[in-house]
Design an enzyme around this catalytic site. Structure first.
Site, PDB file in Angstrom:
ATOM      1  N   CYS A   1       0.813  -1.221   0.000  1.00  0.00           N
ATOM      2  CA  CYS A   1       0.000   0.000   0.000  1.00  0.00           C
ATOM      3  C   CYS A   1       0.847   1.272   0.000  1.00  0.00           C
ATOM      4  O   CYS A   1       0.316   2.363  -0.249  1.00  0.00           O
ATOM      5  CB  CYS A   1      -0.927   0.017   1.213  1.00  0.00           C
ATOM      6  SG  CYS A   1      -1.888  -1.496   1.394  1.00  0.00           S
TER       7      CYS A   1
ATOM      8  N   HIS B   1      -9.383   2.626  -1.738  1.00  0.00           N
ATOM      9  CA  HIS B   1      -7.950   2.362  -1.579  1.00  0.00           C
ATOM     10  C   HIS B   1      -7.436   1.389  -2.641  1.00  0.00           C
ATOM     11  O   HIS B   1      -7.307   0.193  -2.397  1.00  0.00           O
ATOM     12  CB  HIS B   1      -7.705   1.803  -0.173  1.00  0.00           C
ATOM     13  CG  HIS B   1      -6.319   1.343   0.103  1.00  0.00           C
ATOM     14  ND1 HIS B   1      -5.194   1.982  -0.383  1.00  0.00           N
ATOM     15  CD2 HIS B   1      -5.857   0.286   0.835  1.00  0.00           C
ATOM     16  CE1 HIS B   1      -4.107   1.347   0.029  1.00  0.00           C
ATOM     17  NE2 HIS B   1      -4.488   0.315   0.769  1.00  0.00           N
TER      18      HIS B   1
ATOM     19  N   CYS C   1       0.293   2.884   6.150  1.00  0.00           N
ATOM     20  CA  CYS C   1       0.620   1.531   6.597  1.00  0.00           C
ATOM     21  C   CYS C   1       0.579   0.593   5.398  1.00  0.00           C
ATOM     22  O   CYS C   1      -0.109   0.845   4.407  1.00  0.00           O
ATOM     23  CB  CYS C   1      -0.367   1.070   7.667  1.00  0.00           C
ATOM     24  SG  CYS C   1      -2.092   1.020   7.114  1.00  0.00           S
TER      25      CYS C   1
END
Length: 428
Positions: free
Chosen positions: A93, A384, A414
């Site tokens: 990510c 996301h 994160c």
């Protein structure tokens, strides 16, 4: 190179395509087409068509083998000069934020003058992988010549071999999904369901308000007939959120993470142009802000450190090196993988034991003013697309500082694998 004076790294501009919940607007799109769309939007916005950029760096998490260097192919598709190199990277990510830090380091050292950090991800076009037995049969089949050899490859074949392995977000070292890990974190830090729902609700409200104010008008470029993120809920309410059942812990009776307070599976892409001040000024391009510092960290999540707590280490180390404190920041952009992750992070920053044992600090980093947190909404609202989120946040942050005339912002993302990426952004 060690004797050179480091250059300031300017954030020139950003563009992204609208983010769509998986299996909706981008069913026919691919990682390459979406990354190309985001880069094309940036190229058109800054009048870069046909121009040479010193490097395009980015990647995807759910990657197909056909996209062996997607950054290079997307750069060519976007109309940049064929002399523009492309480098594909991946850190889950944090991919596009890490790409920005790597590009920034090259600009600061003088190795390059310009670079684009980018990322894309398509859950709707996830790579389908077969088990090892059938995969090996296919490899052998590609090397055969005669019909007899081809038939021989399938000796002992069973139809069970062609059942594909579904894409998974489970951690290889624990077998737990990211959501299951975050449930453990929420329990450890005493984060309630109500707290998570409230943070998620604020994310949607702030995002909807940003749309109404026109904040995204020059950040988002239409793609495949889509003109707006389709996950933002202006009508979101705490009452509606409270009706949802837990998504990752349905049996214990203690589950708190739901579809409403977690990010949805999302398709999308984003890109950010970085450059030296001289390069930008020579071309009459704007400077929205500066990438001052960054850090990447990891923890021993398999031993119980908390899978999504590693960004706290990156933030602490970065602020120590830069001699900065929370009081020096006007905005905090903390990626909302889950509302619980953000809340655990915030609580840890003011916990004496955590600061001492994990961050190596005698004094706590302190509290974050909720009024400074994700003021335009974040990932719970927008969605996301794993590798694209860092570039989205970086673009939003640079514009936010530029328009508000505030001085400084902190970014934290994160990632899977117990890692975290952080950055400090300053106003031009």
């Amino acid at each position: 190179m060690a004797n050179k004076t480091l250059k300031r790294v300017a954030i020139v501009g950003s563009a992204r395509i609208p983010f769509c919940r998986a299996y909706t607007g981008y069913m026919e799109e691919t990682n390459l087409s979406m990354m190309s769309g985001a880069l094309s939007g940036l190229v058109d916005k800054l009048d870069l068509r046909g121009q040479h950029i010193d490097e395009v760096m980015g990647g995807v998490v759910l990657n197909h083998s056909r996209d062996f260097n997607i950054a290079r192919e997307a750069a060519l598709n976007a109309g940049l000069a064929p002399t523009t190199p492309g480098t594909t990277v991946q850190i889950a990510c944090g991919t596009s934020l890490q790409a920005a830090l790597m590009i920034g380091a090259k600009i600061a050292s003088g190795e390059i003058e310009s670079g684009i950090a980018c990322g894309a991800d398509s859950v709707s076009d996830s790579p389908i992988v077969f088990g090892p037995k059938f995969s090996k049969r296919m490899i052998k089949l590609s090397r055969t010549k005669t019909l007899g050899q081809k038939l021989g490859v399938f000796k002992g074949f069973s139809f069970g071999e062609v059942v594909p392995n579904a894409p998974s977000t489970s951690e290889p070292r624990t077998g737990l999904s990211m959501g299951q890990h975050c449930e453990l974190m929420a329990r450890e830090w005493g984060v309630t369901r109500e707290e998570q729902d409230e943070l998620a609700w604020k994310s949607h409200i702030n995002a909807a308000k940003a749309y109404d104010e026109g904040f995204h008008d020059d950040l988002i470029v239409p793609h495949a007939g889509i003109v707006r993120d389709n996950n933002v809920r202006a009508d979101s309410t705490m009452e509606k959120m409270a009706t949802l059942k837990p998504s990752f812990d349905r049996k214990s009776g203690h589950g708190t993470l739901t579809a409403a307070n977690s990010t949805p599976l999302t398709d999308g892409a984003a890109a950010v142009l970085l450059a030296s001040e001289e390069w930008a000024k020579e071309r009459g391009l704007p400077i929205l802000g500066y990438l001052r510092a960054g850090a990447v960290s990891a923890n021993d999540f398999a031993a119980g450190d908390g899978l999504l707590m590693a960004p706290t280490i990156a933030v602490s180390n970065m602020l120590r090196k830069e001699d900065l404190a929370f009081s020096d920041f006007d905005f905090f952009e903390l990626h909302e993988a889950f509302a619980a992750q953000v809340l655990c992070t915030i609580k840890s920053f003011s916990d004496r034991n955590y600061n001492r044992k994990v961050l190596g600090r005698d004094k706590v980093l302190g509290k974050i003013d909720p009024k400074k947190l994700n003021v335009k909404g974040s990932s719970v609202a927008y969605g996301h697309p794993f590798a694209a989120t860092g570039a989205r946040i970086l673009g939003v942050t640079a514009k936010l500082l530029n328009e508000s005339e505030k001085q400084r912002a902190l970014i934290s993302v994160c990632t899977a694998g117990g890692q975290g990426v952080a950055a400090v952004i300053e106003r031009a």
